[in-house]
Design an enzyme around this catalytic site. Sequence first.
Site, PDB file in Angstrom:
ATOM      1  NE  ARG A   1      -8.994 -17.119 -11.027  1.00  9.62           N
ATOM      2  CZ  ARG A   1      -9.748 -16.202 -11.455  1.00  9.62           C
ATOM      3  NH1 ARG A   1     -11.076 -16.193 -11.680  1.00  9.62           N
ATOM      4  NH2 ARG A   1      -9.067 -15.165 -11.752  1.00  9.62           N
TER       5      ARG A   1
ATOM      6  CE  LYS B   1      -0.754   3.290   8.672  1.00  8.09           C
ATOM      7  NZ  LYS B   1       0.426   3.116   8.051  1.00  8.09           N
TER       8      LYS B   1
ATOM      9  CD  GLU C   1      -0.312   6.993   0.062  1.00  5.96           C
ATOM     10  OE1 GLU C   1       0.185   5.700  -0.039  1.00  5.96           O
ATOM     11  OE2 GLU C   1      -1.485   7.159  -0.709  1.00  5.96           O
TER      12      GLU C   1
ATOM     13  CG  HIS D   1      -6.858   4.757   5.423  1.00  8.45           C
ATOM     14  ND1 HIS D   1      -7.378   3.629   5.833  1.00  8.45           N
ATOM     15  CD2 HIS D   1      -6.174   4.733   4.408  1.00  8.45           C
ATOM     16  CE1 HIS D   1      -6.916   2.481   4.968  1.00  8.45           C
ATOM     17  NE2 HIS D   1      -6.379   3.178   3.955  1.00  8.45           N
TER      18      HIS D   1
ATOM     19  CE  LYS E   1      -2.479   6.637  -3.953  1.00  8.78           C
ATOM     20  NZ  LYS E   1      -1.907   5.640  -2.996  1.00  8.78           N
TER      21      LYS E   1
END
Length: 488
Positions: A46, A180, A214, A238, A337
Amino acid sequence: LPVDPFDLVIFGGTGDLALRKLLPGLLRRYADGQIPDDSRIIGVARDKQSDADYRAKVGDALSRACASDEVAKAKLPAFLEKLGYHALDATKDEGWEEFASELKAHGEDRIRVFYLSTSPSLFVNLCDRLRAHGLNRGQSRVVIEKPIGHDLASAAVINDAVGSAFAESQIFRIDHYLGKETVQNLLALRFANILFEPLWNANHIDHVQITVAETVGLEKRATYYDTSGALRDMVQNHLLQLLCMVAMEPPAALQADAVRDEKLKVLRSLRPIEAEEIGQLTVRGQYRAGAVNGAAVPGYLDELGREDSRTETFVALKAEVDNWRWAGVPFYLRTGKRLPERVSEIVISFRQIPHSIFENSAGPVMGNKLVLRLQPDEGVKLWMMIKDPGPGGLRLQQVPLDMSFAEAFGVHQPEAYERLLMDVVRGNPTLFMRRDEVEAAWKWIDPILAAWESKRESPKAYTAGSWGPSAAVALVERDGRTWHEDTV
Ligand code: BG6
């Protein structure tokens, strides 16, 4: 394979994904000689800024992203020359006519890729405008990112909107896990070797584990993540895509629809998780303060700056594929996580041998395991029983036949986005999700979300740096199994 010159337009061209993944990926492909000189990359956002400002901003980001890649760095100035910028607002007419004429002036039949790297709330507007200005014709393609909806109904709205401007063959829904290296190696491993496929079924496989762990926390995505949670953010796309690649029947050819038809059958064969079994078959977790890789990290709620979020940052679940090949074989999935390490892997655990000829003193005979490591250190390990070397009688030991791709091939593996972007330019949708796949995945996920919602339970706490709530361990131990640990 060489490609024809193309125009790639990135809506959200100043955003995080563009600067961290898309543009670095394109630079590396350019440095590799895969992007023809006459191609152009056009950032759209923008804010008003000149081409030169945009190039300077991208130049900074790319010098950082490719700091250790000398070849890419050397090509950066020439790459920046290909870059242009357009200020456009998806919700306003202003500028669109000029933008469209400029693109068309470059050749009506040129390959044009529109990458919608924006909030999904803009997809409808963007597609309407691309259609209104005739930019959906010829060799145009559109790329959309997850989240494609937050449930089946909202996914259908997005798919309808994109579908009203572009034919399904022009729509590329990215799931970057499919790009991957190891995921594609799974195809090679299963279908280019005679060894595995005869054993790839319930007669020989005891269970499958898929882990995507992760170490990161919320990063800068609190607003998105808190309305999403790990099930929507990782499992719906995933992890289910990985499950499909493991479980699908051999496609008749490596052709987009042949592969996607087989994946779709798997998604449709997933046994629905009923509300009354939700506590048995799924585990939700949320991290508390702890330490990851030796560094103290705050808990999720602190990071978020709120006290009342019930969003899960960890999920473990037991899925079953109700068909002949997989009857009775559990697929244990887990993702989270702030876990102890960043690791993504698929573990195929084979059954025990039917009869052992060895004395008890030789030690237990353990089932073979095939471990496909997606990251880090991509590679394949086949755990086998062997005789412990040396004197001292026949003792058994489990060791891996180990193929690390970096060691074996010593080359930089292209990142998922690099490979997928070039597939879009080539018009090859094999590694992209078709509409029916996305919707079938939501159809399986929706009842889990609904069951969680109706229980109104808080997620189970886990300490950052641990492997999730203890209930995730119990989920597999109840079945007499354990999560795989790579000990070698
Ligand atoms: C994204 C998720 O799709 O995948 C993120 O939205 C997650 O939450 C990321 O961190 C993981 O991708 P990778 O390639 O780093 O494993």
